[in-house]
Design a protein around this motif. Structure first.
Motif, PDB file in Angstrom:
ATOM      1  N   VAL A   2      60.504   2.647 -20.183  1.00 58.29           N
ATOM      2  CA  VAL A   2      59.698   3.788 -19.750  1.00 58.29           C
ATOM      3  C   VAL A   2      59.841   4.050 -18.256  1.00 58.29           C
ATOM      4  CG1 VAL A   2      57.343   4.669 -19.573  1.00 58.29           C
ATOM      5  CG2 VAL A   2      58.089   3.541 -21.657  1.00 58.29           C
ATOM      6  N   PRO A   3      59.852   3.007 -17.383  1.00 56.60           N
ATOM      7  CA  PRO A   3      60.041   3.307 -15.962  1.00 56.60           C
ATOM      8  C   PRO A   3      61.371   4.002 -15.684  1.00 56.60           C
ATOM      9  CG  PRO A   3      59.173   1.094 -16.191  1.00 56.60           C
ATOM     10  CD  PRO A   3      59.497   1.598 -17.570  1.00 56.60           C
ATOM     11  N   ARG A   4      62.416   3.660 -16.435  1.00 51.42           N
ATOM     12  CA  ARG A   4      63.704   4.323 -16.241  1.00 51.42           C
ATOM     13  C   ARG A   4      63.625   5.794 -16.618  1.00 51.42           C
ATOM     14  NH1 ARG A   4      68.606   0.396 -18.134  1.00 51.42           N
ATOM     15  NH2 ARG A   4      68.324  -1.130 -16.485  1.00 51.42           N
ATOM     16  N   VAL A   5      62.893   6.100 -17.662  1.00 49.83           N
ATOM     17  CA  VAL A   5      62.749   7.493 -18.085  1.00 49.83           C
ATOM     18  C   VAL A   5      62.009   8.283 -17.009  1.00 49.83           C
ATOM     19  CG1 VAL A   5      61.675   9.013 -19.788  1.00 49.83           C
ATOM     20  CG2 VAL A   5      62.851   6.944 -20.534  1.00 49.83           C
ATOM     21  N   TRP A   6      60.931   7.693 -16.470  1.00 50.67           N
ATOM     22  CA  TRP A   6      60.181   8.379 -15.423  1.00 50.67           C
ATOM     23  C   TRP A   6      61.033   8.563 -14.171  1.00 50.67           C
ATOM     24  CZ3 TRP A   6      56.441  11.307 -16.516  1.00 50.67           C
ATOM     25  CH2 TRP A   6      55.569  11.009 -17.567  1.00 50.67           C
ATOM     26  N   SER A   7      61.822   7.553 -13.839  1.00 50.09           N
ATOM     27  CA  SER A   7      62.698   7.669 -12.678  1.00 50.09           C
ATOM     28  C   SER A   7      63.717   8.778 -12.896  1.00 50.09           C
ATOM     29  CB  SER A   7      63.425   6.350 -12.420  1.00 50.09           C
ATOM     30  OG  SER A   7      62.514   5.353 -12.071  1.00 50.09           O
ATOM     31  N   MET A   9      63.369  11.367 -14.881  1.00 50.21           N
ATOM     32  CA  MET A   9      62.654  12.644 -14.859  1.00 50.21           C
ATOM     33  C   MET A   9      62.363  13.074 -13.422  1.00 50.21           C
ATOM     34  SD  MET A   9      62.361  13.863 -17.854  1.00 50.21           S
ATOM     35  CE  MET A   9      61.115  15.083 -17.581  1.00 50.21           C
ATOM     36  N   ARG A  10      61.909  12.139 -12.583  1.00 52.64           N
ATOM     37  CA  ARG A  10      61.639  12.474 -11.180  1.00 52.64           C
ATOM     38  C   ARG A  10      62.914  12.920 -10.487  1.00 52.64           C
ATOM     39  NH1 ARG A  10      58.140   7.498  -9.158  1.00 52.64           N
ATOM     40  NH2 ARG A  10      60.266   6.886  -8.744  1.00 52.64           N
TER      41      ARG A  10
END
Length: 118
Positions: A2-7, A9-10
């Protein structure tokens, strides 16, 4: 994961905003003659405040929130021609120093990591 997805997306959001800004500058020919740049800035000064007000009203209607009335934006009364050269000199100076600063910050980062891992 999930942190990779948010990164990602940002990164995509920031990239699209930056790309949009570059396209806007190119499309409006802001890097052209200073007279044309001055005209575009005056046009933006006339168009942006009403658009922001309308957007605020739309958000209020959709969410039911009450927004306080903002003061009128300040008027910028300067000519691009007067500040153009100093802006270009500042940007070029920053770009010329960027590689050495990046190397310096990389060395400091490595030293910090080495110190922390001991």
């Amino acid at each position: 994961m999930v942190p990779r997805v948010w990164s990602l997306m940002r990164f995509l959001i920031k990239g699209s905003v930056a790309g949009g800004a570059v396209y806007l500058v190119y499309d409006q020919e802001l890097l052209g003659p200073s007279d044309k740049s001055q005209a575009v800035l005056q046009k933006a000064e006339e168009v942006v405040p009403p658009a922001m007000y309308q957007f605020g009203q739309y958000v209020c209607e959709q969410t039911g929130l009450k927004m306080p009335q903002l003061p009128a934006p300040a008027k910028f009364n300067f000519h691009i021609r007067d500040t153009w050269n100093s802006g270009i000199i500042t940007v070029m100076s920053a770009l010329s120093v960027a590689p050495s600063k990046a190397r310096e910050y990389s060395r400091e980062g490595w030293a910090y990591l080495k110190e922390r891992t001991k």
